[in-house]
Design a protein around this motif. Structure first.
Motif, PDB file in Angstrom:
ATOM      1  N   ARG A  73       1.012  -0.886   0.560  1.00 53.93           N
ATOM      2  CA  ARG A  73       0.063  -0.283  -0.266  1.00 53.93           C
ATOM      3  C   ARG A  73       0.730   1.145   0.176  1.00 53.93           C
ATOM      4  NH1 ARG A  73      -2.485  -2.897   3.574  1.00 53.93           N
ATOM      5  NH2 ARG A  73      -5.346  -3.987   3.001  1.00 53.93           N
ATOM      6  N   ASP A  74       1.950   1.401   1.024  1.00 49.46           N
ATOM      7  CA  ASP A  74       2.705   2.363   0.369  1.00 49.46           C
ATOM      8  C   ASP A  74       3.429   2.800  -0.733  1.00 49.46           C
ATOM      9  OD1 ASP A  74       4.417   4.318   1.985  1.00 49.46           O
ATOM     10  OD2 ASP A  74       5.642   2.850   3.597  1.00 49.46           O
TER      11      ASP A  74
ATOM     12  N   LYS B 278       0.867   4.148  -3.338  1.00 50.84           N
ATOM     13  CA  LYS B 278       1.179   5.608  -3.015  1.00 50.84           C
ATOM     14  C   LYS B 278       1.961   6.793  -3.377  1.00 50.84           C
ATOM     15  CE  LYS B 278       0.714   8.595   0.974  1.00 50.84           C
ATOM     16  NZ  LYS B 278      -0.346   9.235   2.334  1.00 50.84           N
TER      17      LYS B 278
END
Length: 246
Positions: A214-215, A218
């Motif tokens: 997820r990081d 982004k």
């Protein structure tokens, strides 16, 4: 909690599981470490731990300098890391397995190692010829929706590569050359992105694979948007060669 005591090699870089680490070993403390590792039979793993330096110097100062030109340079296994080496290092690192340790004429070493397992740094011992550390091995948990996130990260990573390279899609690695295991994807992408040590360290110590992905998603979307608007950003040579675990 599974703990292990291993030689400690601090670097100005973050090592991820599965990634290859070439080393040119020339300082005496690390040469002593390699001589010790060579005592391990070839059929057994020759393991040491790599941690990223938070505050200190990868190579210890070898001559007087600023701010006091008369001060003698520090000596010993903790040279360059202050009075408390534990505080000088990031607390999550990676075990490295040295597949090749080749001694050169003159006593320096050429080393090729591979990251294997994440570890948490519990203590550092500077009483010997090189640093050793007590380490807690960290399990890699998948987290929620890791598979779907990995697919999204690979798509975003391809766009990121394309923007960095300034090339057409056919010049990039094919999907067959990229892994499909979510944890492997997360580490490969973390290593391949052009980013600073604190960001890479944050990715290494993510609580699970899904959180890391997820990081990364982004970051990749943000960086791709920036590069799209500023096409003259440096480091475009990164993707002129095929993606590899290196």
């Amino acid at each position: 909690m599974t703990t292990v005591r291993l030689p400690l090699f601090p670097l100005n870089t973050v090592l991820f599981p599965g990634l290859v680490l070439p080393l040119n070993v020339f300082e005496e403390r690390y040469r002593a470490m390699m001589r010790e590792l060579l005592k391990t039979p070839e059929e057994e793993p020759r393991r040491f731990a790599v941690v990223a330096i938070r505050d200190g110097y990868e190579v210890a100062p070898s001559a007087p300098g600023m701010p006091d030109p008369t001060a003698e340079p520090a000596r010993g296994p903790a040279a360059g890391f202050g009075s408390d080496p534990l505080a000088a290092f990031h607390q999550v690192g990676c075990i490295a397995d040295a597949a090749t340790i080749r001694e050169r004429t003159g006593g320096t070493f050429e080393v090729l190692a591979t990251g294997t397992t994440r570890v948490r740094l519990l203590s550092v011992d500077a009483s010997g010829p090189f640093l050793t550390a007590e380490l807690e091995e960290l399990a890699e948990e998948p987290g929620d929706e890791a598979g779907a996130l990995a697919e999204g990260v690979l798509r975003a990573f391809r766009q990121y590569q394309k923007r960095l390279a300034g090339a057409r899609e056919r010049s990039l690695a094919t999907s067959a050359e990229l892994p499909d295991d979510p944890s492997v994807v997360s580490y490969l992408v973390a290593a391949a992105m052009v980013h600073d040590t604190p960001t890479k360290q944050r990715l290494l110590q993510a609580p699970d694979t899904a959180s890391r992905l997820r990081d990364e998603l982004k970051i990749l979307r943000g960086e791709t948007a920036i590069i799209r608007n500023l096409p003259s950003l440096p480091a475009f040579e990164l993707t002129r060669t095929p993606t590899s675990l290196n």
